[in-house]
Design a protein around this motif. Structure first.
Motif, mmCIF file in Angstrom:
data_model
loop_
_atom_site.group_PDB
_atom_site.id
_atom_site.type_symbol
_atom_site.label_atom_id
_atom_site.label_comp_id
_atom_site.label_asym_id
_atom_site.label_seq_id
_atom_site.Cartn_x
_atom_site.Cartn_y
_atom_site.Cartn_z
ATOM 1 N N PRO A 227 0.818 -1.110 -0.022
ATOM 2 C CA PRO A 227 -0.012 -0.144 0.054
ATOM 3 C C PRO A 227 0.908 1.106 -0.094
ATOM 4 O O PRO A 227 2.178 1.281 0.715
ATOM 5 C CB PRO A 227 -0.767 -0.101 1.326
ATOM 6 C CG PRO A 227 -0.997 -1.528 1.603
ATOM 7 C CD PRO A 227 0.641 -2.143 1.066
ATOM 8 N N TYR A 228 0.589 2.239 -0.747
ATOM 9 C CA TYR A 228 0.986 3.439 -0.835
ATOM 10 C C TYR A 228 0.678 4.825 0.247
ATOM 11 O O TYR A 228 1.331 5.549 0.521
ATOM 12 C CB TYR A 228 0.966 4.195 -2.240
ATOM 13 C CG TYR A 228 2.094 5.459 -2.282
ATOM 14 C CD1 TYR A 228 3.338 5.250 -2.579
ATOM 15 C CD2 TYR A 228 1.359 6.562 -2.381
ATOM 16 C CE1 TYR A 228 4.259 6.184 -2.531
ATOM 17 C CE2 TYR A 228 2.108 7.868 -2.548
ATOM 18 C CZ TYR A 228 3.529 7.633 -2.866
ATOM 19 O OH TYR A 228 4.465 8.673 -2.904
ATOM 20 N N SER A 229 -0.497 4.392 0.680
ATOM 21 C CA SER A 229 -1.194 5.221 1.590
ATOM 22 C C SER A 229 -0.245 5.364 3.090
ATOM 23 O O SER A 229 0.206 4.273 3.718
ATOM 24 C CB SER A 229 -2.579 4.739 2.172
ATOM 25 O OG SER A 229 -3.088 5.461 3.106
ATOM 26 N N PRO A 230 -0.081 6.735 3.483
ATOM 27 C CA PRO A 230 0.442 6.910 4.643
ATOM 28 C C PRO A 230 0.119 6.149 5.951
ATOM 29 O O PRO A 230 0.713 5.725 6.965
ATOM 30 C CB PRO A 230 0.528 8.171 4.900
ATOM 31 C CG PRO A 230 0.192 9.015 3.802
ATOM 32 C CD PRO A 230 -0.543 7.951 2.803
ATOM 33 N N ALA A 231 -1.510 5.576 5.674
ATOM 34 C CA ALA A 231 -1.997 5.031 6.682
ATOM 35 C C ALA A 231 -1.491 3.496 7.059
ATOM 36 O O ALA A 231 -1.345 2.941 8.032
ATOM 37 C CB ALA A 231 -3.372 4.675 6.762
ATOM 38 N N PHE A 232 -0.871 3.100 6.034
ATOM 39 C CA PHE A 232 -0.113 1.668 6.096
ATOM 40 C C PHE A 232 0.949 1.591 7.011
ATOM 41 O O PHE A 232 1.374 0.776 7.756
ATOM 42 C CB PHE A 232 0.248 1.117 4.628
ATOM 43 C CG PHE A 232 1.221 -0.121 4.587
ATOM 44 C CD1 PHE A 232 0.581 -1.248 4.942
ATOM 45 C CD2 PHE A 232 2.324 0.054 4.192
ATOM 46 C CE1 PHE A 232 1.271 -2.413 5.042
ATOM 47 C CE2 PHE A 232 3.184 -1.145 3.909
ATOM 48 C CZ PHE A 232 2.758 -2.085 4.675
ATOM 49 N N ASP A 233 1.746 2.839 7.198
ATOM 50 C CA ASP A 233 2.858 3.120 7.878
ATOM 51 C C ASP A 233 2.651 2.968 9.469
ATOM 52 O O ASP A 233 3.570 3.272 10.237
ATOM 53 C CB ASP A 233 3.912 3.884 7.396
ATOM 54 C CG ASP A 233 4.434 3.693 5.891
ATOM 55 O OD1 ASP A 233 4.938 2.567 5.854
ATOM 56 O OD2 ASP A 233 4.075 4.404 5.173
ATOM 57 N N THR A 234 1.286 3.334 9.643
ATOM 58 C CA THR A 234 0.884 3.184 11.035
ATOM 59 C C THR A 234 0.672 1.988 11.723
ATOM 60 O O THR A 234 0.645 1.843 12.931
ATOM 61 C CB THR A 234 -0.421 4.146 11.120
ATOM 62 O OG1 THR A 234 -1.419 3.527 10.633
ATOM 63 C CG2 THR A 234 -0.190 5.493 10.426
ATOM 64 N N TYR A 235 0.871 0.952 11.005
ATOM 65 C CA TYR A 235 0.522 -0.487 11.497
ATOM 66 C C TYR A 235 1.925 -1.032 11.993
ATOM 67 O O TYR A 235 2.774 -1.002 11.339
ATOM 68 C CB TYR A 235 -0.172 -1.323 10.521
ATOM 69 C CG TYR A 235 -1.575 -0.985 10.143
ATOM 70 C CD1 TYR A 235 -2.450 -1.693 10.795
ATOM 71 C CD2 TYR A 235 -1.935 0.026 9.279
ATOM 72 C CE1 TYR A 235 -3.974 -1.580 10.395
ATOM 73 C CE2 TYR A 235 -3.264 0.512 9.089
ATOM 74 C CZ TYR A 235 -4.161 -0.230 9.681
ATOM 75 O OH TYR A 235 -5.395 0.001 9.292
ATOM 76 N N SER A 236 1.905 -1.573 13.070
ATOM 77 C CA SER A 236 3.122 -2.393 13.550
ATOM 78 C C SER A 236 2.742 -3.893 13.066
ATOM 79 O O SER A 236 2.322 -4.790 13.970
ATOM 80 C CB SER A 236 2.966 -2.356 15.096
ATOM 81 O OG SER A 236 3.242 -0.895 15.792
ATOM 82 N N LEU A 237 3.210 -4.000 12.182
ATOM 83 C CA LEU A 237 3.035 -5.524 11.511
ATOM 84 C C LEU A 237 3.662 -6.604 12.130
ATOM 85 O O LEU A 237 3.293 -7.794 12.198
ATOM 86 C CB LEU A 237 3.373 -5.471 10.010
ATOM 87 C CG LEU A 237 2.847 -4.481 8.984
ATOM 88 C CD1 LEU A 237 3.151 -4.516 7.684
ATOM 89 C CD2 LEU A 237 1.184 -4.424 9.269
ATOM 90 N N LYS A 238 4.810 -6.265 12.971
ATOM 91 C CA LYS A 238 5.515 -7.456 13.492
ATOM 92 C C LYS A 238 4.608 -7.953 14.672
ATOM 93 O O LYS A 238 4.857 -8.972 15.370
ATOM 94 C CB LYS A 238 6.737 -7.107 14.133
ATOM 95 C CG LYS A 238 6.770 -5.869 14.957
ATOM 96 C CD LYS A 238 8.184 -5.506 15.537
ATOM 97 C CE LYS A 238 8.228 -4.449 16.464
ATOM 98 N NZ LYS A 238 9.617 -4.047 17.085
ATOM 99 N N ASN A 239 3.484 -7.281 15.055
ATOM 100 C CA ASN A 239 2.756 -7.516 16.216
ATOM 101 C C ASN A 239 1.600 -8.372 15.844
ATOM 102 O O ASN A 239 0.673 -8.481 16.650
ATOM 103 C CB ASN A 239 2.216 -6.544 16.783
ATOM 104 C CG ASN A 239 3.555 -5.491 17.615
ATOM 105 O OD1 ASN A 239 4.360 -6.246 17.953
ATOM 106 N ND2 ASN A 239 3.248 -4.332 17.672
#
Length: 254
Positions: A227-239
């Motif tokens: 995803p290119y949306s800045p919202a994607f970078d608010t997720y802590s995917l390792k969790n």
């Protein structure tokens, strides 16, 4: 349970898996559109996934994209429908073999895993299509939920519906990812079903197969569209919970 294997004339042609986003992102609740169905179909004619807001289960077969809705009925997806997560490839049918009676999904997964092990393919991705006659298919789908940062498990608990198809012909689309790709996608097998009349389908959590014809591709390349949306970078995917991913993606109920 399976008969003599036949090799397609294309031989060992290198295939590419095209993936939209990651399963970690979907599990954490990133369900916004990353691309459209129209764009997805440029990258593959066979595969599976879901739609924006997890509004149904996706089955891609014969170059068309279908949506299995919460009641198990299937519609042809609009080209402009959003896709937050999917895996597709162009099916070449590198290896083809016949399957006899298979009593349940775990037996089928074991048989397919044995096939790829014999092919020295346990560290590769695989796309499989099985056209067959089924005694029973136990499946699920779900309606959409317009929210973010709600986990996939929570969404399915609210919106998932299970259904059973008895004495039905159709197509299984089966995707395999190796263990070390855990997080990018679910390790092991993930199966979706589409009836021969293209009217019923869903995410499969059990089945009984009378007989079928399988096509299998070993895939050694992957392209991931994040995803290119800045919202994607608010997720802590390792969790992302690996146990929750296993429950919702490998056949268990949420």
């Amino acid at each position: 349970m399976y008969k003599q294997e036949r090799f397609a004339s294309i031989g060992e042609t290198e295939q590419c898996m095209y993936q939209v986003s990651t399963l970690q992102a979907l599990a954490m609740g990133y369900t916004k559109a990353v691309i459209t169905v129209k764009e997805l179909l440029k990258h593959g004619d066979t595969g599976l996934g879901t739609f924006e807001n997890v509004d149904g289960e996706m089955i891609v077969a014969d170059g068309a994209c279908y949506c299995a809705m919460a009641d198990g009925t299937v519609t042809l997806s609009s080209p402009e429908t959003g896709v937050p997560f999917s895996s597709v490839s162009h099916l070449g049918g590198m290896r083809r073999f016949q399957l006899d009676a298979v009593p349940d999904i775990e037996t089928l997964k074991e048989m397919l895993t044995l096939r790829i092990d014999e092919w020295f393919g346990l560290n590769s991705m695989h796309m499989v299509r099985i056209d067959g006659s089924f005694r029973r298919v136990c499946a699920r789908s779900e309606s959409g939920q317009r929210t973010q940062h709600i986990t996939l498990k929570e969404m399915l608990q609210n919106n998932q519906r299970d259904f059973i198809f008895d004495n039905i012909d159709g197509t299984l689309v089966c995707v395999y990812y190796p263990d070390y790709m855990d997080g990018i996608n679910a390790p092991g097998w993930h199966l979706h079903f589409l009836s021969a009349d293209r009217k019923r389908g869903g995410h499969v959590f059990d089945l009984s197969l009378r007989s079928g014809q399988a096509q299998m591709d070993k895939i050694s390349r992957i392209e991931i569209q994040l995803p290119y949306s800045p919202a994607f970078d608010t997720y802590s995917l390792k969790n992302a919970s690996q146990e929750e991913i296993r429950q919702v993606e490998q056949g268990g109920k949420a």
